[in-house]
Write an enzyme that holds these catalytic residues in place. Sequence first.
Site, short mmCIF file in Angstrom:
data_model
loop_
_atom_site.label_atom_id
_atom_site.label_comp_id
_atom_site.label_asym_id
_atom_site.label_seq_id
_atom_site.Cartn_x
_atom_site.Cartn_y
_atom_site.Cartn_z
N TYR A 1 0.84 -1.20 0.00
CA TYR A 1 0.00 0.00 0.00
C TYR A 1 0.88 1.26 0.00
O TYR A 1 0.88 2.05 -0.93
CB TYR A 1 -0.89 0.03 1.24
N GLU B 1 -7.80 -5.00 8.62
CA GLU B 1 -6.44 -4.84 9.17
C GLU B 1 -6.53 -4.14 10.52
O GLU B 1 -5.88 -4.53 11.49
CB GLU B 1 -5.56 -4.04 8.20
C1 LIG Z 1 5.11 -1.41 12.04
C2 LIG Z 1 4.64 -0.90 10.71
C3 LIG Z 1 4.29 -1.81 9.72
C4 LIG Z 1 3.86 -1.34 8.47
N1 LIG Z 1 3.58 -2.26 7.49
C5 LIG Z 1 3.18 -1.83 6.27
C6 LIG Z 1 2.92 -2.78 5.22
O1 LIG Z 1 3.09 -4.00 5.39
N2 LIG Z 1 2.51 -2.32 4.03
C7 LIG Z 1 2.31 -0.98 3.78
O2 LIG Z 1 1.89 -0.65 2.69
N3 LIG Z 1 2.57 -0.06 4.75
C8 LIG Z 1 3.00 -0.44 5.97
N4 LIG Z 1 3.29 0.49 6.97
C9 LIG Z 1 3.21 1.91 6.65
C10 LIG Z 1 2.06 2.66 7.31
O3 LIG Z 1 0.84 2.29 6.75
C11 LIG Z 1 2.35 4.17 7.16
O4 LIG Z 1 3.53 4.44 7.88
C12 LIG Z 1 1.21 5.01 7.71
O5 LIG Z 1 0.08 4.92 6.90
C13 LIG Z 1 1.61 6.51 7.84
O6 LIG Z 1 2.14 6.98 6.64
P1 LIG Z 1 3.54 7.77 6.64
O7 LIG Z 1 4.55 6.95 7.38
O8 LIG Z 1 3.83 8.13 5.23
O9 LIG Z 1 3.30 9.07 7.51
P2 LIG Z 1 2.61 10.43 7.03
O10 LIG Z 1 1.35 10.13 6.29
O11 LIG Z 1 3.62 11.26 6.33
O12 LIG Z 1 2.23 11.09 8.41
C14 LIG Z 1 3.17 11.82 9.20
C15 LIG Z 1 2.44 12.39 10.41
O13 LIG Z 1 1.44 13.31 9.98
C16 LIG Z 1 0.17 12.94 10.52
N5 LIG Z 1 -0.89 13.22 9.53
C17 LIG Z 1 -0.84 12.98 8.21
N6 LIG Z 1 -2.02 13.32 7.62
C18 LIG Z 1 -2.82 13.79 8.61
C19 LIG Z 1 -4.16 14.27 8.66
N7 LIG Z 1 -4.91 14.35 7.57
N8 LIG Z 1 -4.68 14.65 9.88
C20 LIG Z 1 -3.91 14.55 11.01
N9 LIG Z 1 -2.63 14.11 11.03
C21 LIG Z 1 -2.09 13.73 9.85
C22 LIG Z 1 0.26 11.46 10.77
O14 LIG Z 1 -0.66 11.04 11.77
C23 LIG Z 1 1.71 11.32 11.22
O15 LIG Z 1 1.82 11.62 12.59
C24 LIG Z 1 3.74 0.05 8.22
C25 LIG Z 1 4.09 0.96 9.23
C26 LIG Z 1 4.55 0.51 10.45
C27 LIG Z 1 4.93 1.51 11.51
#
Ligand SMILES: Cc1cc2nc3c(=O)[nH]c(=O)nc-3n(C[C@H](O)[C@H](O)[C@H](O)COP(=O)(O)OP(=O)(O)OC[C@H]3O[C@@H](n4cnc5c(N)ncnc54)[C@H](O)[C@@H]3O)c2cc1C
Length: 407
Positions: free
Chosen positions: A147, A263
């Site tokens: 994703y 999930e």
């Molecule tokens: C242990 C772990 C396992 C994972 N496994 C997978 C996997 O198998 N496959 C996969 O595809 N992904 C995986 N992920 C990724 C995960 O889905 C993303 O890290 C998550 O969706 C957040 O995206 P980002 O890291 O890009 O952070 P960002 O989207 O850049 O967010 C950064 C910060 O901004 C805040 N923020 C962003 N938008 C908003 C909003 N609209 N309102 C309020 N706050 C906001 C967020 O809450 C966060 O604190 C995994 C992550 C972890 C930690």
Amino acid sequence: MQADATQANRSEPDPDRPEAFRSAVREWLAVNCPESMRSPWRTEADVCWGGRGWEFQSADQRLWLERMAARGWTAPGWPREYGGGGLDRERAKILKEELARIHARPPLMSFGISMLGPALLKFGSEEQKRQHLPPVVRGEIRWAQGYSEPNAGSDLASLQARCEDRGDHFILNGSKIWTSYGDFADWMFCLVRTDSGARKQAGISFVMFDMATLGVTTRPIRLISGKSPFTETFFEDVRVEKDQVIGGLNQGWTVAKYLLTHEREMIAGAGLSSAGSTPLSKTAVHRLDTENGVLRNSALRADIARFEMDEQCLDLTIERARDETQAGASLGAFASMFKYYGTELNMRRQELLMAIGGYDSLVWEGGDSDDGHMPKSWLRSKGNSIEGGTSEIQLNIVAKHILGLPG
Ligand SMILES: Cc1cc2nc3c(=O)[nH]c(=O)nc-3n(C[C@H](O)[C@H](O)[C@H](O)COP(=O)(O)OP(=O)(O)OC[C@H]3O[C@@H](n4cnc5c(N)ncnc54)[C@H](O)[C@@H]3O)c2cc1C
């Protein structure tokens, strides 16, 4: 596959009587759940993930998976024609209770079961279900979730991995990030852009492909713990068959959202004692000073009691929500509420475990803390508030879809 251990247990429980089913399950487990599988799992390394390259940690681990899978009880609620247990909600609950009663480990940890399966059951074609679901039940194929991308996490619909139409197949280019266990997975379910001109959610498709396909590579991402539970995943001219699109071309966003609710429900319940972790009070009594079986440290005792009551409330509330939902259906926005609360609770559990462990819990390698198991689990729990969608995003969903607040 090895058959059940006893002749007596070959008879199917009477489907009309839940209590008869409970007795039959209890009797079957007494004989078929190996002794070494009756202790709570501590880390993800203690459970079986299956897949083509899986190396069983013991003969018991293999036996436990084979016996449970033969009954379809690795996916108790899935229809029998796809290898599942065909159990209704009441019987699936009984099975869960009986497994918890003997502290049985899950026979299989699988993104195929907790994520892909529900989506395939709802949106997959008959052919796709028959191809993919039975190997998932048997733990033969391990799945990864494609994703997130470097610029598409919370704003997932901005994803850029792109499939080009080449007649009978697509050619995929792009990359994913944070792919949990991408380097161990056999297949990936993946969100890709199939129409760049459409509104961003409208141009996405949900596709599946074998990770061994030419052009798929993974690079481990190393964490502070020294472990690498994730990979970056790269796609260079990867062939994706058209019969591996789920839910229709450009309809992937609907499938993706549905899968996410499953999930989130899975993550919400993962830290609960009913999912196989040791109750905190038991750990505390085992490790700390007690008087007549009661912890001497009254402040810690109160924190643990409060935690266990909150844990019980969450467990019962998830069960109630499940009871009120049609079998196999998604909990919708409520999954976000449970995910938020469940992960907060799991982080509290890990904080309390560190308090119970005292100095021991600071030992990174060796010593009483089982090779750094405690501090590493504590650090790992922080990721709970990010994976499957961050806590902030869950609160946004609760505000909009449950509380009806303006966006
Ligand atoms: C242990 C772990 C396992 C994972 N496994 C997978 C996997 O198998 N496959 C996969 O595809 N992904 C995986 N992920 C990724 C995960 O889905 C993303 O890290 C998550 O969706 C957040 O995206 P980002 O890291 O890009 O952070 P960002 O989207 O850049 O967010 C950064 C910060 O901004 C805040 N923020 C962003 N938008 C908003 C909003 N609209 N309102 C309020 N706050 C906001 C967020 O809450 C966060 O604190 C995994 C992550 C972890 C930690």
